[in-house]
Every structure is written in C-alpha cells, then in structure tokens.
Design a protein around this motif. Structure first.
Motif, PDB file in Angstrom:
ATOM      1  N   ILE A  39     110.202  -5.615  20.122  1.00 53.28           N
ATOM      2  CA  ILE A  39     111.228  -5.093  21.039  1.00 53.28           C
ATOM      3  C   ILE A  39     111.749  -3.760  20.525  1.00 53.28           C
ATOM      4  CG2 ILE A  39     113.547  -5.510  21.965  1.00 53.28           C
ATOM      5  CD1 ILE A  39     112.752  -8.545  21.964  1.00 53.28           C
ATOM      6  N   LEU A  40     111.998  -3.670  19.227  1.00 57.21           N
ATOM      7  CA  LEU A  40     112.434  -2.416  18.611  1.00 57.21           C
ATOM      8  C   LEU A  40     111.405  -1.315  18.856  1.00 57.21           C
ATOM      9  CD1 LEU A  40     114.206  -0.698  16.683  1.00 57.21           C
ATOM     10  CD2 LEU A  40     112.905  -1.694  14.802  1.00 57.21           C
ATOM     11  N   ALA A  41     110.132  -1.611  18.670  1.00 61.22           N
ATOM     12  CA  ALA A  41     109.074  -0.615  18.859  1.00 61.22           C
ATOM     13  C   ALA A  41     109.032  -0.125  20.311  1.00 61.22           C
ATOM     14  CB  ALA A  41     107.727  -1.189  18.446  1.00 61.22           C
ATOM     15  N   ILE A  42     109.178  -1.035  21.267  1.00 60.59           N
ATOM     16  CA  ILE A  42     109.172  -0.648  22.684  1.00 60.59           C
ATOM     17  C   ILE A  42     110.377   0.235  22.994  1.00 60.59           C
ATOM     18  CG2 ILE A  42     109.433  -1.509  25.051  1.00 60.59           C
ATOM     19  CD1 ILE A  42     107.763  -3.978  24.139  1.00 60.59           C
ATOM     20  N   ARG A  43     111.544  -0.167  22.521  1.00 60.85           N
ATOM     21  CA  ARG A  43     112.763   0.611  22.778  1.00 60.85           C
ATOM     22  C   ARG A  43     112.641   2.016  22.198  1.00 60.85           C
ATOM     23  NH1 ARG A  43     116.891   2.049  19.844  1.00 60.85           N
ATOM     24  NH2 ARG A  43     116.569   0.551  18.159  1.00 60.85           N
ATOM     25  N   GLU A  44     112.153   2.109  20.966  1.00 57.20           N
ATOM     26  CA  GLU A  44     112.009   3.423  20.336  1.00 57.20           C
ATOM     27  C   GLU A  44     110.950   4.270  21.037  1.00 57.20           C
ATOM     28  OE1 GLU A  44     111.386   2.499  16.183  1.00 57.20           O
ATOM     29  OE2 GLU A  44     113.552   2.585  15.786  1.00 57.20           O
ATOM     30  N   CYS A  45     109.882   3.641  21.489  1.00 54.73           N
ATOM     31  CA  CYS A  45     108.833   4.356  22.221  1.00 54.73           C
ATOM     32  C   CYS A  45     109.391   4.965  23.508  1.00 54.73           C
ATOM     33  CB  CYS A  45     107.680   3.415  22.529  1.00 54.73           C
ATOM     34  SG  CYS A  45     106.304   4.203  23.381  1.00 54.73           S
ATOM     35  N   LEU A  46     110.317   4.283  24.132  1.00 52.93           N
ATOM     36  CA  LEU A  46     110.951   4.778  25.361  1.00 52.93           C
ATOM     37  C   LEU A  46     112.058   5.792  25.072  1.00 52.93           C
ATOM     38  CD1 LEU A  46     111.129   1.456  27.399  1.00 52.93           C
ATOM     39  CD2 LEU A  46     109.555   3.372  27.751  1.00 52.93           C
ATOM     40  N   GLY A  47     112.388   5.963  23.786  1.00 54.23           N
ATOM     41  CA  GLY A  47     113.410   6.933  23.408  1.00 54.23           C
ATOM     42  C   GLY A  47     114.818   6.513  23.765  1.00 54.23           C
ATOM     43  N   LEU A  48     115.084   5.210  23.725  1.00 55.19           N
ATOM     44  CA  LEU A  48     116.393   4.691  24.116  1.00 55.19           C
ATOM     45  C   LEU A  48     117.169   4.160  22.918  1.00 55.19           C
ATOM     46  CD1 LEU A  48     115.280   2.606  27.235  1.00 55.19           C
ATOM     47  CD2 LEU A  48     116.388   4.852  27.245  1.00 55.19           C
ATOM     48  N   SER A  49     118.475   4.315  22.964  1.00 55.98           N
ATOM     49  CA  SER A  49     119.339   3.637  22.002  1.00 55.98           C
ATOM     50  C   SER A  49     119.454   2.174  22.438  1.00 55.98           C
ATOM     51  CB  SER A  49     120.729   4.281  21.987  1.00 55.98           C
ATOM     52  OG  SER A  49     121.403   4.023  23.211  1.00 55.98           O
ATOM     53  N   GLN A  50     120.030   1.347  21.606  1.00 54.87           N
ATOM     54  CA  GLN A  50     120.218  -0.058  21.987  1.00 54.87           C
ATOM     55  C   GLN A  50     121.114  -0.174  23.206  1.00 54.87           C
ATOM     56  OE1 GLN A  50     121.644  -1.700  18.264  1.00 54.87           O
ATOM     57  NE2 GLN A  50     119.573  -2.289  17.647  1.00 54.87           N
ATOM     58  N   THR A  51     122.152   0.627  23.275  1.00 53.16           N
ATOM     59  CA  THR A  51     123.063   0.601  24.420  1.00 53.16           C
ATOM     60  C   THR A  51     122.348   1.055  25.693  1.00 53.16           C
ATOM     61  OG1 THR A  51     124.930   1.039  22.960  1.00 53.16           O
ATOM     62  CG2 THR A  51     125.277   1.455  25.305  1.00 53.16           C
ATOM     63  N   GLU A  52     121.558   2.120  25.581  1.00 56.36           N
ATOM     64  CA  GLU A  52     120.812   2.603  26.744  1.00 56.36           C
ATOM     65  C   GLU A  52     119.783   1.574  27.210  1.00 56.36           C
ATOM     66  OE1 GLU A  52     120.748   7.436  26.122  1.00 56.36           O
ATOM     67  OE2 GLU A  52     119.403   6.199  24.905  1.00 56.36           O
ATOM     68  N   ALA A  53     119.130   0.909  26.268  1.00 51.93           N
ATOM     69  CA  ALA A  53     118.152  -0.125  26.635  1.00 51.93           C
ATOM     70  C   ALA A  53     118.833  -1.236  27.425  1.00 51.93           C
ATOM     71  CB  ALA A  53     117.461  -0.674  25.400  1.00 51.93           C
ATOM     72  N   ALA A  54     120.038  -1.616  27.019  1.00 56.97           N
ATOM     73  CA  ALA A  54     120.778  -2.652  27.742  1.00 56.97           C
ATOM     74  C   ALA A  54     121.138  -2.172  29.150  1.00 56.97           C
ATOM     75  CB  ALA A  54     122.034  -3.038  26.972  1.00 56.97           C
ATOM     76  N   GLU A  55     121.437  -0.885  29.302  1.00 64.96           N
ATOM     77  CA  GLU A  55     121.739  -0.345  30.624  1.00 64.96           C
ATOM     78  C   GLU A  55     120.503  -0.338  31.517  1.00 64.96           C
ATOM     79  OE1 GLU A  55     123.421   3.510  29.889  1.00 64.96           O
ATOM     80  OE2 GLU A  55     125.176   2.675  28.876  1.00 64.96           O
ATOM     81  N   VAL A  56     119.327  -0.075  30.929  1.00 64.42           N
ATOM     82  CA  VAL A  56     118.089  -0.014  31.702  1.00 64.42           C
ATOM     83  C   VAL A  56     117.584  -1.410  32.038  1.00 64.42           C
ATOM     84  CG1 VAL A  56     115.653   0.682  31.648  1.00 64.42           C
ATOM     85  CG2 VAL A  56     117.419   2.237  30.774  1.00 64.42           C
ATOM     86  N   PHE A  57     117.533  -2.295  31.040  1.00 65.05           N
ATOM     87  CA  PHE A  57     116.897  -3.605  31.203  1.00 65.05           C
ATOM     88  C   PHE A  57     117.870  -4.748  31.438  1.00 65.05           C
ATOM     89  CE2 PHE A  57     113.998  -1.100  28.532  1.00 65.05           C
ATOM     90  CZ  PHE A  57     112.877  -1.136  29.340  1.00 65.05           C
ATOM     91  N   GLY A  58     119.152  -4.547  31.146  1.00 60.99           N
ATOM     92  CA  GLY A  58     120.141  -5.617  31.273  1.00 60.99           C
ATOM     93  C   GLY A  58     120.304  -6.370  29.966  1.00 60.99           C
TER      94      GLY A  58
END
Length: 189
Positions: free
Chosen positions: A73-92
């Motif tokens: 999950i960390l690798a996917i989030r970093e590949c998308l260039g998102l912070s943890q907060t941004e990932a939560a905004e994108v994916f819920g």
C-alpha cells in the motif's frame, strides 16, 4: 531486560516463527517476539512485543487473504505521489486510514484493496480518481514538449489542432472530466 513476574534482570527476548490457526488454514508468522526469564522460568510478552506481533499477524492475514500488505500500500501511494492524507481523500477510509494500513495496524478491506490495485495497474483509472478528488498532478512529460497534436472533442465535433506549450494550460489540459456537461475535453495523441 526485567522480568514482568519476578523483576529480575535475567529475562531475554526471543524471536520465533509461530503457526497460528486461521480460517481453514494456518498463518505462518515470522519474527514473533516474546520474552523468557531464566530466573523464574516464566514466558511473557511485553506491550511493545505485543504491538509488533499484532502487526506481524495482520501482515500474515493479508497475505493469506490475498490482500495488499502495508508495504505494498505504501509503494502504491508513493508511486501516485500522494501523502497519506491525500490518499485518504482520493480512496476514502478516513484521515488516518493510510497511516494504519501502511503500519499494518488495520487490515485493508477487500473493496479498498481492489480500488488500490486498479489505480496501481491502470494509469487511466489512477488519473480519473486523482482528477475526481482534485489531486491531479501536472504531467512531468509536458515540461519538455515543444509542440503537440491534440484532438478537441465537444458534443458535436472532433477537431485536430497543432499547439505549442504556450497554447496549453497543463492543468486545464489534464481536465479530462469536467464537472458538468461535455465542455471541451482534450485528448492527446
């Protein structure tokens, strides 16, 4: 290390591989931590060892259930260039979800697993999700473009235009999905 039972300083930390029954199988949990006191012979687990073991068990459950692990999950989030907060905004999942997923404190749901795998495997899906969440990143590839051919689409026609970077507003050009109606959508080729 102090013993939790007799307070002697002869307790030692142990690291083993544990087999834990799970569903219709067995989880193999490597790096399982515990302690043993040579003075009183008691075995015990400290609170720190317990938290680490919980994360290891969750990681083993994810593997057993064929779900993404925290590292994936960390690798996917970093590949998308998102912070943890941004990932939560994108994916819920809430403001702390990705922190907990990545530390293997919480097992990711099957739906979240599928959504993350889709975003990871399909650039179009990732772009669409990022766009919908208002997190679209300007494409680095456009920083070196001197000219391009674009197809402009609207409700009734398609036209081909030759443009230069001055003609393009990269953020608007990446706006594939206008909020209402068709508007002008730009497709690159």
């Amino acid at each position: 290390m102090l013993c939790d039972f007799c307070d002697s300083d002869s307790a030692v930390a142990l690291v083993t591989t544990e087999s834990i029954p799970y569903r219709n199988g067995t989880l193999r949990v490597e790096g399982y931590e515990s302690s043993h006191c040579a003075s009183c012979g008691e075995d015990f687990i400290t609170s720190e060892q317990s938290r680490a073991n919980d994360r290891r068990v969750l990681r083993a459950r994810a593997v057993f259930d064929e779900l993404l692990t925290g590292d994936q999950i960390l690798a996917i989030r970093e590949c998308l260039g998102l912070s943890q907060t941004e990932a939560a905004e994108v994916f819920g999942g809430g403001p702390n979800a990705f922190y907990k997923y990545e530390r293997s404190e919480v097992l990711v749901s099957r739906a979240m697993d599928l959504l993350l795998r889709l975003a990871d495997s399909s650039g179009d899906a990732a772009d669409w999700l990022l766009q919908r969440a208002g997190k679209a990143k300007a494409s680095a590839a456009w920083s070196t473009v001197s000219q391009a051919n674009v197809v402009v689409l609207n409700e009734s026609r398609r036209t081909l235009r030759h443009v230069t970077p001055q003609d393009l507003n990269v953020e608007a050009a990446n706006d594939w999905y206008p909020a209402s109606g068709y508007g002008e959508q730009v497709a690159y080729g």
